[in-house]
Design a protein around this motif. Structure first.
Motif, mmCIF file in Angstrom:
data_model
loop_
_atom_site.group_PDB
_atom_site.id
_atom_site.type_symbol
_atom_site.label_atom_id
_atom_site.label_comp_id
_atom_site.label_asym_id
_atom_site.label_seq_id
_atom_site.Cartn_x
_atom_site.Cartn_y
_atom_site.Cartn_z
ATOM 1 N N GLY A 16 0.838 -0.994 -0.030
ATOM 2 C CA GLY A 16 0.167 0.002 0.059
ATOM 3 C C GLY A 16 0.846 1.157 0.045
ATOM 4 N N TRP A 17 0.290 2.441 -0.296
ATOM 5 C CA TRP A 17 1.044 3.586 -0.484
ATOM 6 C C TRP A 17 0.237 4.742 0.245
ATOM 7 N N ILE A 18 0.849 5.800 0.686
ATOM 8 C CA ILE A 18 0.369 6.915 1.318
ATOM 9 C C ILE A 18 1.139 8.080 0.733
ATOM 10 N N ALA A 19 0.457 9.194 0.414
ATOM 11 C CA ALA A 19 1.408 10.472 -0.270
ATOM 12 C C ALA A 19 1.093 11.655 0.672
ATOM 13 N N LEU A 20 2.341 12.290 1.320
ATOM 14 C CA LEU A 20 2.315 13.319 2.106
ATOM 15 C C LEU A 20 2.563 14.609 1.307
ATOM 16 N N ALA A 37 -5.790 6.989 13.120
ATOM 17 C CA ALA A 37 -4.689 6.641 13.947
ATOM 18 C C ALA A 37 -3.795 8.115 13.692
ATOM 19 N N LEU A 38 -3.842 8.801 12.877
ATOM 20 C CA LEU A 38 -3.278 10.018 12.806
ATOM 21 C C LEU A 38 -3.530 10.943 13.961
ATOM 22 N N ARG A 469 -13.254 15.406 10.093
ATOM 23 C CA ARG A 469 -12.069 15.067 9.917
ATOM 24 C C ARG A 469 -11.574 15.091 8.659
ATOM 25 N N PRO A 470 -10.507 16.014 8.459
ATOM 26 C CA PRO A 470 -9.946 15.991 6.984
ATOM 27 C C PRO A 470 -8.909 14.945 6.781
ATOM 28 N N ALA A 471 -8.889 14.690 5.435
ATOM 29 C CA ALA A 471 -7.989 13.669 5.202
ATOM 30 C C ALA A 471 -6.632 14.125 4.950
ATOM 31 N N GLY A 472 -5.666 13.209 5.855
ATOM 32 C CA GLY A 472 -4.500 13.591 5.754
ATOM 33 C C GLY A 472 -3.916 14.608 6.681
ATOM 34 N N ARG A 473 -4.670 14.967 7.579
ATOM 35 C CA ARG A 473 -4.114 16.201 8.613
ATOM 36 C C ARG A 473 -4.887 16.257 9.495
ATOM 37 N N VAL A 474 -4.510 16.789 10.642
ATOM 38 C CA VAL A 474 -5.220 16.921 11.873
ATOM 39 C C VAL A 474 -5.943 18.209 12.096
ATOM 40 N N SER A 475 -7.146 18.237 12.416
ATOM 41 C CA SER A 475 -8.098 19.444 12.846
ATOM 42 C C SER A 475 -8.332 19.109 14.262
ATOM 43 N N LEU A 476 -8.017 20.149 14.843
ATOM 44 C CA LEU A 476 -7.867 19.878 16.540
ATOM 45 C C LEU A 476 -9.410 19.417 17.113
ATOM 46 N N ASP A 477 -9.274 18.472 17.918
ATOM 47 C CA ASP A 477 -10.479 18.126 18.602
ATOM 48 C C ASP A 477 -10.534 19.066 19.797
ATOM 49 N N ILE A 478 -11.875 19.829 19.652
ATOM 50 C CA ILE A 478 -11.906 21.025 20.632
ATOM 51 C C ILE A 478 -12.656 20.623 21.714
ATOM 52 N N LEU A 479 -13.371 19.188 21.857
ATOM 53 C CA LEU A 479 -14.168 18.863 22.741
ATOM 54 C C LEU A 479 -13.611 18.806 24.320
#
Length: 528
Positions: A16-20, A37-38, A469-479
């Protein structure tokens, strides 16, 4: 070796592959989006970032940067630590994973990890470094001219400023008005001798409008135009790498290059300059501000304490489990850089701050000045879905794109951008711009949000709520801890909305947004 590191797709057999960082995809099956997982790796990376922040804070220019202060919505250093953790996990597995990465700093960082095999040469470093350096110099030059002009235009406010007293230092929020502040609610009406000082993010025109109450002034007025023109273009964070662990040095170099490619160091230096001169000239007795534990705030506390000024930080919004900048763990000397008192919106955030190392003796509950009234929005399945966009423009763009895709399946959306970072988008069938915030809506079918307090307000109001939840990046969980909602991504928005139901037992509002207690405010900010 189970992780292959390449700059572009090629004949690299892998499971498998993943592109950053925008790298093009490869042939064969991509890895499933590692969003959950991220996020988990990002949360787990907090102690590493806090320790690194303490190390970096002693270096040259660290007070002009966001990475040493662990500000996760302004620096992606924590996200890169999370990717590092995931790649280390993949390297320990039996399968072969292809990671495509064109970022010259990240490539070198990942290539040095155990179990990672580079199959391409590292991308050249100097073109990216030069491009960022030139862009940053141009950005800081523009900031210097803007700040010099702002100081000149607002200089008369300095002459009329009374000395002593208690003051609020606030951002130029679009919902503020003369005599009323978006962060501190009706506190200016309750304490008529309370002054208001505007952060340097507030443009001169807005500052002049707010000054109509005779109590509001802009920090720009205390800045020296010569300082802006002579010093701001050269403001940079230049980290000392010697005390940094070798395995993290490429990430620190990258963080410094990215921050150096913007004008933010110049803005922070101007804030430091103006607030020092204001403290010296006005000699206030008490000062309160919407506290977020940024670098400029830490410098403000030190400068104020040296002059005997009592400091009050207002925990004005939420402190989610990933908002690492609020923790005292990244501070080498919390006693020297935390405000004398921190007044919290509710017990939930007070407990989180205490768990993150802020001494309980500094903490008290002042109530939700910003969110004093619960939402009166009702759920109506026939109404549109309300989409609350975050500060992050890239995530906002992904949310609008997801709404367009779901609109093609019959859903209707009204989209509200973040008040401090307007987001331009073209309306399309089923996706229109909201008139006002969530509280201005009579009814909604559901709420979709990312990294904004609007999501928490919706949950407390009992509305069906999704966290994006965006793809391939973290959007802060503010809860806060103990509160959770379903999560969706861009491809699954329509299905998640179809399955969404309102909370069966909405959490108690009082624990998060407590009733306003006027006593501590009057005690701490009463006139001399």
């Amino acid at each position: 070796m189970t992780v292959l590191l390449a700059t572009q797709a090629g004949s690299h057999p892998a499971d498998g592959w993943i592109a950053l960082d925008g790298a093009a995809g490869a042939d064969g099956p991509p890895l499933p989006d590692p969003g959950a997982a991220l996020e988990a790796a990002f949360t787990a990376s907090a102690p590493v970032w806090w320790e690194l922040g303490r190390t970096l804070a002693a270096g040259r220019g660290a007070g002009l940067a966001h990475a040493p202060a662990c500000v996760a919505n302004a620096s992606d250093l924590g996200q890169m630590l999370a990717w590092t953790q995931l790649i280390d996990q993949w390297a320990a597995e039996r399968r072969r994973v292809l990671v495509l990465c064109r970022d010259p700093w990240l490539f070198r960082h990942f290539a040095a990890r155990p179990g990672v095999e580079p199959v391409d040469r590292a991308p050249p470093l100097w073109p990216a470094a030069l491009r960022l350096a030139l862009r940053g110099l141009a950005a800081r030059g523009r900031v210097a001219v803007r700040m010099a002009l702002a100081a000149w235009r607002l200089r008369r406010q300095r002459r009329a400023a009374p000395t002593g007293g208690a003051h609020l230092l606030v951002y130029g929020h679009p919902a503020s008005r003369p005599g009323h502040d978006a962060y501190f609610g009706d506190l200016m009406a309750e304490l008529p001798e309370l002054g208001r000082l505007l952060h340097v993010d507030c443009p001169p025109r807005r500052a002049l409008a707010l000054a109509a109450d005779g109590r509001t002034r802009a920090l720009h007025a205390w800045g020296a135009p010569w300082f802006a023109l002579a010093r701001l273009p050269w403001a940079r964070w230049r980290p000392d790498l010697a005390p940094v662990a070798p395995g993290l040095r490429w990430l620190v170099r990258r963080a410094a290059a990215l921050e150096g490619g913007t004008g933010q160091a110049a803005m922070i230096l101007w804030q430091l300059h103006c607030q020092r001169r204001w403290l010296a000239a006005v000699r206030p007795r008490r000062l309160a501000w919407p506290w977020e534990n940024h670098s400029w705030e830490r410098a403000l506390v030190r400068a104020a304490r040296a002059r005997g000024v009592a400091t009050v930080g207002y925990q004005h919004s939420v402190i989610g489990r990933q908002m690492f900048n609020y923790a005292a763990h990244a501070l080498a000397d919390p006693a020297a850089t935390l405000p004398d008192r921190v007044l919290c919106s509710g017990a939930a955030t007070l407990e989180q701050l205490a768990g993150w190392g802020v001494a309980r003796s500094r903490l008290a509950i002042g109530g939700a000045l910003r969110f004093s009234a619960p939402l009166a929005v009702v759920r109506d399945a026939a109404a549109p879905v309300f989409v609350a966009l975050p500060f992050d423009q890239a995530v906002a763009a992904e949310m609008v794109a997801a709404a367009r895709a779901a609109a093609a399946q019959g859903w209707r959306f009204v989209v509200r951008d973040h008040p401090m970072t307007p987001f331009a988008f073209a309306e399309s069938p089923g996706v229109t711009r909201a008139e006002g915030g969530l509280g201005a809506q009579a009814a909604v079918a559901a709420v979709v949000y990312a990294a904004t307090t609007v999501g928490l307000e919706a949950i407390l109001a009992g509305l069906p709520t999704l966290r994006f939840r965006p793809a391939g990046r973290v959007s802060l969980d503010i809860l806060p801890d103990g509160i959770a909602v379903p999560v969706c991504d861009g491809t699954g928005l329509a299905a998640a909305l179809a399955a969404l139901a309102p909370p069966t037992a909405p959490p108690g509002r009082e624990a998060v947004f407590a009733a306003i207690d006027p006593a501590p405010w009057r005690t701490l900010l009463a006139p001399d």
